[in-house]
Motif scaffolding. Sequence first.
Motif, PDB file in Angstrom:
ATOM      1  N   GLU A   1       0.828  -1.209   0.000  1.00 61.20           N
ATOM      2  CA  GLU A   1       0.000   0.000   0.000  1.00 61.20           C
ATOM      3  C   GLU A   1       0.864   1.261   0.000  1.00 61.20           C
ATOM      4  O   GLU A   1       0.610   2.201  -0.760  1.00 61.20           O
ATOM      5  N   ARG A   2       1.915   1.269   0.835  1.00 60.65           N
ATOM      6  CA  ARG A   2       2.788   2.445   0.909  1.00 60.65           C
ATOM      7  C   ARG A   2       3.539   2.647  -0.406  1.00 60.65           C
ATOM      8  O   ARG A   2       3.698   3.783  -0.879  1.00 60.65           O
TER       9      ARG A   2
ATOM     10  N   GLN B   1       2.533   1.777  -3.378  1.00 62.46           N
ATOM     11  CA  GLN B   1       1.573   2.287  -4.355  1.00 62.46           C
ATOM     12  C   GLN B   1       1.372   3.793  -4.160  1.00 62.46           C
ATOM     13  O   GLN B   1       1.328   4.559  -5.138  1.00 62.46           O
ATOM     14  N   GLN B   2       1.265   4.236  -2.902  1.00 64.30           N
ATOM     15  CA  GLN B   2       1.092   5.659  -2.616  1.00 64.30           C
ATOM     16  C   GLN B   2       2.324   6.453  -3.040  1.00 64.30           C
ATOM     17  O   GLN B   2       2.209   7.555  -3.583  1.00 64.30           O
ATOM     18  N   THR B   3       3.508   5.881  -2.780  1.00 66.23           N
ATOM     19  CA  THR B   3       4.751   6.559  -3.150  1.00 66.23           C
ATOM     20  C   THR B   3       4.832   6.750  -4.657  1.00 66.23           C
ATOM     21  O   THR B   3       5.175   7.842  -5.144  1.00 66.23           O
TER      22      THR B   3
ATOM     23  N   ALA C   1       2.335   9.412  -5.750  1.00 65.48           N
ATOM     24  CA  ALA C   1       2.789  10.761  -5.413  1.00 65.48           C
ATOM     25  C   ALA C   1       3.878  11.211  -6.388  1.00 65.48           C
ATOM     26  O   ALA C   1       3.914  12.373  -6.815  1.00 65.48           O
TER      27      ALA C   1
ATOM     28  N   GLU D   1       0.050  16.864   0.557  1.00 69.66           N
ATOM     29  CA  GLU D   1      -1.093  16.072   0.098  1.00 69.66           C
ATOM     30  C   GLU D   1      -2.113  16.906  -0.670  1.00 69.66           C
ATOM     31  O   GLU D   1      -2.816  16.402  -1.551  1.00 69.66           O
TER      32      GLU D   1
ATOM     33  N   GLN E   1      -1.882  12.006  -2.170  1.00 69.41           N
ATOM     34  CA  GLN E   1      -0.986  10.850  -2.140  1.00 69.41           C
ATOM     35  C   GLN E   1       0.252  11.076  -1.285  1.00 69.41           C
ATOM     36  O   GLN E   1       1.214  10.324  -1.387  1.00 69.41           O
TER      37      GLN E   1
ATOM     38  N   ASN F   1       1.381   9.997   5.374  1.00 70.47           N
ATOM     39  CA  ASN F   1       2.276   8.993   5.929  1.00 70.47           C
ATOM     40  C   ASN F   1       3.748   9.343   5.752  1.00 70.47           C
ATOM     41  O   ASN F   1       4.618   8.472   5.809  1.00 70.47           O
TER      42      ASN F   1
END
Length: 904
Positions: A346-347, A349-351, A354, A380, A386, A389
């Motif tokens: 998940e992290r 994918q977010q990275t 972004a 964000e 994105q 965290n």
Amino acid sequence: MSNHKQKLITVLLPDGRLQLERESADKGINKSTSLLQQEIFTAYNEQKDRTASLFWLLRLGFSDQNISLSPSLDFWRRFSALFIHHLRLTPELEELREKVSVPLATEEINKLMETIPALTGGEYLSPGLLASFWSELNDAFVQSVSDYSGTVADFFHSFSPDSQLLGRIYFHLVENKNSDLPFAFLATYATRMGTEGESRHLPLKYALQEYQNDNAKLLNLLSTVHRAARESELITDLLESNDLFSPLAWTAGEAHTFLQEVPLYEDAGILCRIPDWWRTKGSGVSVKISLGDRTPAMVGITALLDFTPRLMLGDEELTPEEIKQLLDQVEGLAFIKNKWVSVDQERLQQTLAAYEEAEKLAENEGITLAEAMRLQLHPETMLAGQADNGIVEVENGEWLQTVFSKMINPGQLPKTATDKHFLADLRPYQQDGLSWLCELNKLGFGACLADDMGLGKTVQILAFLNILSQTQRSTGKKEKTSYKTASLLIIPASLLSNWDQEIKKFSPNLKVFLAHPDMHRPRRVKTPTESELDELDLVITTYALSHRYIWLLEYTWQYVILDEAQAIKNPGTRQSKAVKTIPARNRIAMTGTPVENRLSDLWSLFDFVNPGLLGTAAEFSTFSKALAERLDGYGRLRRMTAPFILRRLKSDKSIISDLPDKVEMKTWATLSKKQAVIYQQLVDRINDTLEDTDGIQRKGMILAALTKFKQICNHPDQYAGVDGYTAKESGKFSRLQEICETIHEKREQVLVFTQFKEMTAPLARFLETVFQRPGLILHGSVAVGKRKKIIEQFQQDDYIPFMVLSLKAGGVGLNLTRANHVIHFDRWWNPAVENQATDRAFRIGQKKKVMVHKFVTKGTIEEKIDAMLTQKQQLSNDVVAASGESWLTEMNNDELADLFSLNI
């Protein structure tokens, strides 16, 4: 107000003490919060010696982290909890209970500094001060546990039933890069095996031999492991298979499982020694964005900066393809670029998302500086949500970092020289302030000059206006440009006389227009034409009039400057909105109060100084609410605003060397309409009778008149002998409020001297409304025995913000070094007497710089006598010191008529 409508906050006093205060909450407080607040407040009030014991803070650290507290109190809870965490992990704490010394967690303290919220006194906070609090917490624990009859474990359980002390078991995980099984695990235990009985670590298998005949001791040794096994399947398997007692080689998957469970083991009382890269989370993939590597074509908030996003693993750059390869792997640990990285699908994918959003922004010509700042503050909002965290890191590029570094350290800037028309000698830090203002002007940025009260903000602004005048007049007239030279200064009405006097003293060459009826006769301000404004350097008006004079809104000013800029801290008021709509090339805000105590105040200030820098009110509100989850945001906000705020403190060592021990200043007040009318009536009566009196009667009448004039200048109700004392009816009360509001914001202490006993009680009542807590009164009618108690009360550790003293009672035998402000509310016109009173604060034992404010009412007998004493210093030292005020009775009638006349 009931407790469920109040929140408990912490205030850091200038001398480094912590104080708890209650203030109204925006919304109701839930029951658990209310109970915890009451418990902590009770512990705080019950401390016998607050300078030596921080038991209340120790108790706070044990509290449930899930219970909501104010940001300032939560910061200190996190600090205390950090101490307790390290205390809990101290080996053999029971044996060391009365001589334990917990090593300072320096790295964690430095990280904690990045999370300091908006709190009163936060400007005094430093790693060194936190280190001293750490030591005091250690003392508080030793003191408390020495008085406790049970074990240390029982002591911990009495506050936090789930808290476990460190046992003797240690878990170790190390990298084993030359093996197909890349990690090695070993369990050890501490035992006194050294030649001098010191603690040694042995593999856990030796415990089976040491305690083979004593199962009870073995079970006690393994108690922390059994606690961990209740929550961990991995530890359960290691116990049941006896693998816990042997060195183990692990796969990356097994190591990942272990690393994820480390907090669980530590909660059970097992100390884990693991690779640093996991502790620091340096193994995570992030997006690093560099802003402003190259010099932009133009400067200012709208300048376009280059924009470069990169995917990073520590110091190594990755490609999007390498990230996609990691996404193809299962969750766990992967080895890439000679580093272990946690594969969190998940992290990752977010990275990647972004990064792709950042790439889209980079495809344009760049982003403005305002957008760049907002990206640093809350990425964000600009990266399609994105960037939470902590996966996006924004850094200043080479050009931008160079610029901001100079702005944060103005001593690095080239010195800016004033011309012969500027008559002040700037202190070194004031010279730095002038250079800073000129640099920001060159770059097109607005500025907030927030130096401590008494450090000379006014003279720095006048020096800057002098520079603008000499520069713009020479270039503008020579090139026949349409460039505007006039600036607009907006101030509280009570400061009109102060600015008028300072300009005449330091920069008389400035062409100034006072846009206020009190400064004109008749009381009417003529509307200047645009061409007339073009010929001026400065127009001065007040906040109240800034939105009434339409011509102020129709002219584009060189600068709009706000003094006492906290007047616009509420962005929703008509006054704040009106000031922000005045057209100007640039803007400066001046304030002597800390600008970071409340986030909403900071946003409103920057919405004036550099509009758009902190985003919209809605965006900043969202950011503020998110700070509870993302504590690093406080640090980001400070780093972002620091280049545009210059705040020097009287306590700064670099400033102290530039300051005299006593900083004396005249504080000008203006008569209210009611005061002016009464004053003129008294002048008329005295002039009518002066010709018909002589001898002793004449002297008596003059001395009586002096007293009456002083009373009118203090407050009309003192002259009338009634007990009303409405603040707005006295110019001095208004100035007193403004000065003391700043003192209150910094939680400093002040002595207020008056020569009239009857003024002490009204002044104390008024000051209680300003400081929101009572002070003390001392005058000649206070019994000698009670005086000593009053002085001790003021000097003790409880914060008492003010003491009002009659001048004679306060002149002898007092030592009041807690105060670092002295206000002479009315003047004795005898420097020897006033200096003696001032020295109640400035004497042996005073470690702070003392600011002395001498009130003078503009246009009255106070101003005239003050001018006479200033011009004739020998008269002041000889005649006045010997005769008090009686020398005034020797003046002839014409001199007295001039002395008594009202000139406003």
